[in-house]
Design a protein around this motif. Structure first.
Motif, PDB file in Angstrom:
ATOM      1  N   ALA A 100       0.872  -1.176   0.000  1.00  0.00           N
ATOM      2  CA  ALA A 100       0.000   0.000   0.000  1.00  0.00           C
ATOM      3  C   ALA A 100       0.910   1.228   0.000  1.00  0.00           C
ATOM      4  N   VAL A 101       1.196   1.752  -1.185  1.00  0.00           N
ATOM      5  CA  VAL A 101       2.267   2.741  -1.369  1.00  0.00           C
ATOM      6  C   VAL A 101       1.687   4.152  -1.455  1.00  0.00           C
ATOM      7  N   PRO A 102       2.061   5.035  -0.521  1.00  0.00           N
ATOM      8  CA  PRO A 102       1.584   6.418  -0.584  1.00  0.00           C
ATOM      9  C   PRO A 102       2.272   7.203  -1.704  1.00  0.00           C
ATOM     10  N   PRO A 103       1.824   8.417  -1.978  1.00  0.00           N
ATOM     11  CA  PRO A 103       2.448   9.222  -3.033  1.00  0.00           C
ATOM     12  C   PRO A 103       3.922   9.499  -2.738  1.00  0.00           C
ATOM     13  N   ARG A 104       4.669   9.665  -3.813  1.00  0.00           N
ATOM     14  CA  ARG A 104       6.091   9.966  -3.678  1.00  0.00           C
ATOM     15  C   ARG A 104       6.258  11.469  -3.490  1.00  0.00           C
ATOM     16  N   SER A 105       6.080  11.921  -2.245  1.00  0.00           N
ATOM     17  CA  SER A 105       6.229  13.345  -1.926  1.00  0.00           C
ATOM     18  C   SER A 105       7.619  13.647  -1.381  1.00  0.00           C
ATOM     19  N   ALA A 106       8.423  12.624  -1.217  1.00  0.00           N
ATOM     20  CA  ALA A 106       9.839  12.691  -0.832  1.00  0.00           C
ATOM     21  C   ALA A 106      10.450  11.412  -1.381  1.00  0.00           C
ATOM     22  N   PRO A 107      11.773  11.249  -1.336  1.00  0.00           N
ATOM     23  CA  PRO A 107      12.348   9.983  -1.807  1.00  0.00           C
ATOM     24  C   PRO A 107      11.606   8.797  -1.186  1.00  0.00           C
ATOM     25  N   LEU A 108      11.276   7.828  -2.032  1.00  0.00           N
ATOM     26  CA  LEU A 108      10.377   6.746  -1.630  1.00  0.00           C
ATOM     27  C   LEU A 108      11.117   5.408  -1.562  1.00  0.00           C
TER      28      LEU A 108
END
Length: 366
Positions: A100-108
């Motif tokens: 369940a991957v959240p948005p890439r708002s920082a290095p992911l």
């Protein structure tokens, strides 16, 4: 001293109705990372009215997104919002500890525990397959690094289309204090385990290969029982599976975590003939108790077990039966495995896991 890397760390799996291996992994990593001085973890989870069940607390501060789990997961994977910063504030790294991957708002960073749903038509439900495929596509596209608990899982991820240059093998840990003789006696009495027993532990689902285990077990001496520990899962009829050996099978269902160690320790042999595992916690948990282990050749459990277990072909009931009979009928072999198991399990520490994860955080945050 360099400034700590601030990480948004998803930990929703602690609130699952029956927390499984991903919760064990998430909690173990979180607690070990929190003990370091170079990482600041902020847990991120969906909205819940109550804390996790006792024993499944994350051990870190958790901030909640104002959406229930299903809505949050769907929004993350389909709409790519909300950002974790809505709950966690500014972060240097986002770590999705499940698919369940959240948005890439920082290095992911994404942990891929396995891609087992791709290996068999009935390994997951149709709804589960759709969810996993969406998560896989997002992780493949957006993740800067993908953490895999075993080389076998990393190889599976590469075959699923991940760039091998972004894959990092970071084995998980095990925390299984040795059970006392008193604990073993108490637990055996609680579950009616009056005779020697072969133990299986895991969710009741097709890839755990219980049908072949039961078929193999039926050929063993009548003086041994089979104890099955784990919740009912999906696509598997437990009653039909055990019917051929009903008198000698103890289906214990989900048991409290405190009972697991003594159940492992009391077993004559632990058998995990799974068709596919991303890591295989139960193998190490049994080894930590000094219990001889029989497990599958050709998946991550072989990698985890090393030379401290008897390896069998999980698709051949005869091979499983021969492995079990070898341990049950050879005291010298059983003692050898009992001695080798704890030493092998001791190699898998959460501190080592945390060091590997922290290195990955620094790599992407640089």
């Amino acid at each position: 001293m360099t400034e700590a890397v601030r990480v948004a760390y998803t930990i929703e799996q602690c609130w699952h109705e029956v927390p499984g291996g991903t919760a064990v992994a998430g909690i173990g990593m979180a607690r070990a990372l929190a003990a370091r001085g170079d990482v600041e973890l902020v847990g991120v989870a969906a909205y819940h009215r109550s804390p996790p069940a006792p024993g499944w607390e994350p051990g870190i501060d958790v901030r909640h997104v104002p959406l229930p789990r299903v809505a949050l997961y769907e929004s993350w994977l389909r709409l790519r919002r909300p950002r974790v910063e809505r709950a966690a504030g500014r972060v240097d790294v986002v770590h999705a500890t499940t698919i369940a991957v959240p948005p890439r708002s920082a290095p992911l960073v994404v942990t891929m525990h396995d891609v087992a749903w791709r290996a068999g038509g009935d390994f997951v439900t149709r709804r589960g397959r759709g969810f996993f495929e969406r998560g896989l596509a997002v992780a493949r596209r957006d993740a800067d690094l993908v953490l895999c608990p075993s080389r076998a899982t990393a190889d599976d991820c590469a075959r699923a289309g991940f760039d091998p240059a972004r894959l990092r093998v970071v084995p998980l840990g095990v925390d299984a204090p040795r059970a006392t003789a008193g604990d073993v006696e108490r637990v055996r009495a609680r579950y009616g385990l009056t005779r020697p027993y072969v133990l299986f532990a895991g969710t009741i689902e097709p890839r755990k290969n219980l049908a072949r285990l039961v078929e193999a077990f039926r050929t063993l001496d009548d003086g041994v029982d089979l104890a099955l520990v784990g919740p009912r899962g999906w696509n598997e009829d437990l009653d039909a599976l055990v019917r051929p050996a009903r008198a000698r099978v103890k289906a214990l269902g989900f048991v409290p975590h405190a009972d697991l160690g003594p159940l492992y320790a009391g077993a004559a042999v632990f058998c995990m003939p799974s068709l596919l595992e991303g890591f295989g916690f139960p193998v190490l948990e049994a080894m930590a108790q000094g219990t001889p282990v029989v497990t599958s050749r050709g998946t991550s459990t072989e990698e985890v077990a090393g030379d401290a277990a008897v390896l069998v072909d999980p698709r051949d009931p005869g091979s499983i039966a021969r492995g079990l009979a070898a341990v049950l009928g050879d005291d010298a072999l059983a003692r050898k495995l009992s001695d080798a198991g704890p030493a092998r399990a001791a190699e898998y520490t959460w501190e080592r896991t945390a060091a590997g994860v922290a290195s990955c955080y620094r790599e992407v945050a640089a």
